[in-house]
Write a protein that holds these residues in place. Structure first.
Motif, PDB file in Angstrom:
ATOM      1  N   GLY A  40       0.753  -1.025  -0.034  1.00  0.00           N
ATOM      2  CA  GLY A  40      -0.002   0.071   0.083  1.00  0.00           C
ATOM      3  C   GLY A  40       0.733   1.182   0.101  1.00  0.00           C
ATOM      4  N   VAL A  41       1.953   1.296   0.549  1.00  0.00           N
ATOM      5  CA  VAL A  41       2.797   2.476   0.820  1.00  0.00           C
ATOM      6  C   VAL A  41       3.608   2.826  -0.336  1.00  0.00           C
ATOM      7  CG1 VAL A  41       4.692   1.493   1.794  1.00  0.00           C
ATOM      8  CG2 VAL A  41       3.826   3.771   2.390  1.00  0.00           C
ATOM      9  N   GLN A  42       3.681   1.772  -1.421  1.00  0.00           N
ATOM     10  CA  GLN A  42       4.749   1.731  -2.462  1.00  0.00           C
ATOM     11  C   GLN A  42       4.304   2.964  -3.489  1.00  0.00           C
ATOM     12  OE1 GLN A  42       4.557  -1.912  -4.576  1.00  0.00           O
ATOM     13  NE2 GLN A  42       6.618  -2.539  -3.733  1.00  0.00           N
ATOM     14  N   ASP A  43       3.339   3.290  -3.547  1.00  0.00           N
ATOM     15  CA  ASP A  43       2.901   4.313  -4.817  1.00  0.00           C
ATOM     16  C   ASP A  43       2.587   5.535  -3.893  1.00  0.00           C
ATOM     17  OD1 ASP A  43       3.807   2.805  -6.925  1.00  0.00           O
ATOM     18  OD2 ASP A  43       1.440   1.762  -6.950  1.00  0.00           O
ATOM     19  N   THR A  44       2.871   5.765  -2.780  1.00  0.00           N
ATOM     20  CA  THR A  44       2.464   6.894  -2.069  1.00  0.00           C
ATOM     21  C   THR A  44       3.210   8.094  -2.488  1.00  0.00           C
ATOM     22  OG1 THR A  44       3.876   6.395   0.113  1.00  0.00           O
ATOM     23  CG2 THR A  44       1.530   5.653  -0.315  1.00  0.00           C
ATOM     24  N   ASP A  45       2.887   9.294  -1.956  1.00  0.00           N
ATOM     25  CA  ASP A  45       3.479  10.539  -2.255  1.00  0.00           C
ATOM     26  C   ASP A  45       3.196  11.619  -1.165  1.00  0.00           C
ATOM     27  OD1 ASP A  45       4.576  13.210  -3.100  1.00  0.00           O
ATOM     28  OD2 ASP A  45       3.652  13.110  -4.957  1.00  0.00           O
ATOM     29  N   ASP A  46       4.417  11.829  -0.516  1.00  0.00           N
ATOM     30  CA  ASP A  46       3.898  12.815   0.848  1.00  0.00           C
ATOM     31  C   ASP A  46       3.753  14.089   0.568  1.00  0.00           C
ATOM     32  OD1 ASP A  46       6.555  13.579   0.198  1.00  0.00           O
ATOM     33  OD2 ASP A  46       7.081  13.320   2.503  1.00  0.00           O
ATOM     34  N   GLU A  47       3.799  14.569  -0.741  1.00  0.00           N
ATOM     35  CA  GLU A  47       3.520  16.024  -1.219  1.00  0.00           C
ATOM     36  C   GLU A  47       2.027  15.811  -1.734  1.00  0.00           C
ATOM     37  OE1 GLU A  47       6.543  17.063  -3.899  1.00  0.00           O
ATOM     38  OE2 GLU A  47       8.288  16.826  -2.203  1.00  0.00           O
ATOM     39  N   SER A  48       1.573  15.063  -1.724  1.00  0.00           N
ATOM     40  CA  SER A  48      -0.009  15.040  -2.485  1.00  0.00           C
ATOM     41  C   SER A  48      -0.904  14.633  -1.385  1.00  0.00           C
ATOM     42  CB  SER A  48       0.061  13.997  -3.621  1.00  0.00           C
ATOM     43  OG  SER A  48      -1.345  13.656  -3.782  1.00  0.00           O
ATOM     44  N   PRO A  49      -1.910  15.301  -1.101  1.00  0.00           N
ATOM     45  CA  PRO A  49      -2.763  15.249   0.036  1.00  0.00           C
ATOM     46  C   PRO A  49      -3.560  13.815  -0.242  1.00  0.00           C
ATOM     47  CG  PRO A  49      -3.262  17.317  -0.919  1.00  0.00           C
ATOM     48  CD  PRO A  49      -2.012  16.781  -2.065  1.00  0.00           C
ATOM     49  N   ASP A  50      -3.923  13.537  -1.469  1.00  0.00           N
ATOM     50  CA  ASP A  50      -4.529  12.304  -1.747  1.00  0.00           C
ATOM     51  C   ASP A  50      -3.522  11.137  -2.040  1.00  0.00           C
ATOM     52  OD1 ASP A  50      -6.975  13.691  -1.883  1.00  0.00           O
ATOM     53  OD2 ASP A  50      -6.631  13.991  -4.212  1.00  0.00           O
ATOM     54  N   GLY A  51      -2.067  11.461  -1.689  1.00  0.00           N
ATOM     55  CA  GLY A  51      -1.206  10.217  -1.993  1.00  0.00           C
ATOM     56  C   GLY A  51      -0.696   9.467  -0.867  1.00  0.00           C
ATOM     57  N   TRP A  52      -1.590   9.685   0.318  1.00  0.00           N
ATOM     58  CA  TRP A  52      -1.167   8.792   1.441  1.00  0.00           C
ATOM     59  C   TRP A  52      -1.651   7.484   1.634  1.00  0.00           C
ATOM     60  CZ3 TRP A  52       1.336  11.100   6.141  1.00  0.00           C
ATOM     61  CH2 TRP A  52       1.915  12.183   5.895  1.00  0.00           C
ATOM     62  N   TYR A  53      -1.463   6.342   2.410  1.00  0.00           N
ATOM     63  CA  TYR A  53      -2.025   5.093   2.550  1.00  0.00           C
ATOM     64  C   TYR A  53      -2.186   4.879   4.012  1.00  0.00           C
ATOM     65  CZ  TYR A  53      -2.413   0.137   3.010  1.00  0.00           C
ATOM     66  OH  TYR A  53      -3.121  -1.124   3.489  1.00  0.00           O
ATOM     67  N   SER A  54      -3.478   4.707   4.500  1.00  0.00           N
ATOM     68  CA  SER A  54      -3.803   4.608   5.937  1.00  0.00           C
ATOM     69  C   SER A  54      -4.163   3.156   6.200  1.00  0.00           C
ATOM     70  CB  SER A  54      -5.216   5.346   6.158  1.00  0.00           C
ATOM     71  OG  SER A  54      -4.941   6.934   6.161  1.00  0.00           O
ATOM     72  N   TYR A  55      -3.535   2.599   7.459  1.00  0.00           N
ATOM     73  CA  TYR A  55      -4.060   1.177   7.799  1.00  0.00           C
ATOM     74  C   TYR A  55      -4.572   1.457   9.138  1.00  0.00           C
ATOM     75  CZ  TYR A  55      -3.309  -3.614   7.996  1.00  0.00           C
ATOM     76  OH  TYR A  55      -3.515  -5.118   8.029  1.00  0.00           O
ATOM     77  N   PRO A  56      -5.542   0.632   9.604  1.00  0.00           N
ATOM     78  CA  PRO A  56      -5.914   0.686  11.056  1.00  0.00           C
ATOM     79  C   PRO A  56      -5.349  -0.227  11.836  1.00  0.00           C
ATOM     80  CG  PRO A  56      -7.470  -0.549   9.955  1.00  0.00           C
ATOM     81  CD  PRO A  56      -6.709   0.235   8.729  1.00  0.00           C
ATOM     82  N   LEU A  57      -4.726  -0.122  12.963  1.00  0.00           N
ATOM     83  CA  LEU A  57      -4.121  -0.852  13.951  1.00  0.00           C
ATOM     84  C   LEU A  57      -5.298  -1.036  15.016  1.00  0.00           C
ATOM     85  CD1 LEU A  57      -0.628   0.090  14.249  1.00  0.00           C
ATOM     86  CD2 LEU A  57      -1.588  -1.888  12.729  1.00  0.00           C
ATOM     87  N   ALA A  58      -6.284  -1.997  15.186  1.00  0.00           N
ATOM     88  CA  ALA A  58      -7.266  -2.202  15.997  1.00  0.00           C
ATOM     89  C   ALA A  58      -7.042  -3.103  16.998  1.00  0.00           C
ATOM     90  CB  ALA A  58      -8.697  -2.494  15.376  1.00  0.00           C
ATOM     91  N   GLY A  59      -6.645  -2.361  18.212  1.00  0.00           N
ATOM     92  CA  GLY A  59      -6.010  -3.393  19.296  1.00  0.00           C
ATOM     93  C   GLY A  59      -7.070  -3.240  20.502  1.00  0.00           C
ATOM     94  N   THR A  60      -6.502  -3.601  21.580  1.00  0.00           N
ATOM     95  CA  THR A  60      -7.544  -3.857  22.530  1.00  0.00           C
ATOM     96  C   THR A  60      -7.468  -2.663  23.361  1.00  0.00           C
ATOM     97  OG1 THR A  60      -5.437  -4.812  24.046  1.00  0.00           O
ATOM     98  CG2 THR A  60      -7.062  -6.367  23.129  1.00  0.00           C
ATOM     99  N   SER A  61      -6.538  -1.882  23.197  1.00  0.00           N
ATOM    100  CA  SER A  61      -6.452  -0.204  23.612  1.00  0.00           C
ATOM    101  C   SER A  61      -6.869   0.975  22.873  1.00  0.00           C
ATOM    102  CB  SER A  61      -5.025   0.155  24.129  1.00  0.00           C
ATOM    103  OG  SER A  61      -4.487  -0.857  25.149  1.00  0.00           O
ATOM    104  N   GLY A  62      -7.766   0.299  21.876  1.00  0.00           N
ATOM    105  CA  GLY A  62      -8.463   1.343  21.130  1.00  0.00           C
ATOM    106  C   GLY A  62      -7.736   1.175  19.651  1.00  0.00           C
ATOM    107  N   THR A  63      -8.339   1.912  18.498  1.00  0.00           N
ATOM    108  CA  THR A  63      -7.649   1.828  17.227  1.00  0.00           C
ATOM    109  C   THR A  63      -6.737   2.955  17.049  1.00  0.00           C
ATOM    110  OG1 THR A  63      -9.719   0.780  16.676  1.00  0.00           O
ATOM    111  CG2 THR A  63      -8.237   1.879  14.694  1.00  0.00           C
ATOM    112  N   LEU A  64      -5.619   2.541  16.502  1.00  0.00           N
ATOM    113  CA  LEU A  64      -4.668   3.716  15.938  1.00  0.00           C
ATOM    114  C   LEU A  64      -4.791   3.730  14.421  1.00  0.00           C
ATOM    115  CD1 LEU A  64      -1.389   2.920  17.837  1.00  0.00           C
ATOM    116  CD2 LEU A  64      -3.117   4.724  18.529  1.00  0.00           C
ATOM    117  N   GLU A  65      -5.160   4.671  13.899  1.00  0.00           N
ATOM    118  CA  GLU A  65      -5.078   4.937  12.397  1.00  0.00           C
ATOM    119  C   GLU A  65      -3.825   5.513  11.793  1.00  0.00           C
ATOM    120  OE1 GLU A  65      -6.672   4.320   8.773  1.00  0.00           O
ATOM    121  OE2 GLU A  65      -7.812   4.030  10.322  1.00  0.00           O
TER     122      GLU A  65
END
Length: 103
Positions: A40-65
């Motif tokens: 997912g992160v391969q074709d990302t671009d930090d200079e583009s608002p739409d160029g980011w990849y998000s992934y949830p880490l939904a654990g027992t202490s809550g979800t980190l996005e």
């Protein structure tokens, strides 16, 4: 709601960051998670608002996005993490970003 925790890390530290964040949040991170994120992160671009990849880490202490984007032409990955509501998790997350930017 807590403010996003943002920064950058060296791309070689991405897996270690995600594994530790997962441990701190109570999420069972495995090889499938890593393969999904790496693709997912391969074709990302930090200079583009739409160029980011998000992934949830939904654990027992809550979800980190975790939102990630590669620096164009660089070896850095920009990182933005939301969902760290517990002060201890906020501190750990911020510390990890600092540590993995320096190695």
């Amino acid at each position: 709601m807590a403010e996003p925790i943002t920064g950058w890390i060296w791309d070689r530290n991405l897996r270690a960051l995600l594994e530790l964040l997962s441990r701190y949040s109570g999420y069972a991170f495995d090889e499938t998670d890593w393969e999904t994120i790496a693709a997912g992160v391969q074709d990302t671009d930090d200079e583009s608002p739409d160029g980011w990849y998000s992934y949830p880490l939904a654990g027992t202490s809550g979800t980190l996005e975790v939102s990630l984007a590669q620096a164009v032409g660089g070896e850095e990955v920009s990182v933005s993490i939301t969902g760290a509501e517990i002060p201890e998790l906020q501190l750990r997350t911020d510390t990890l970003l600092s540590a993995f930017a320096s190695h």
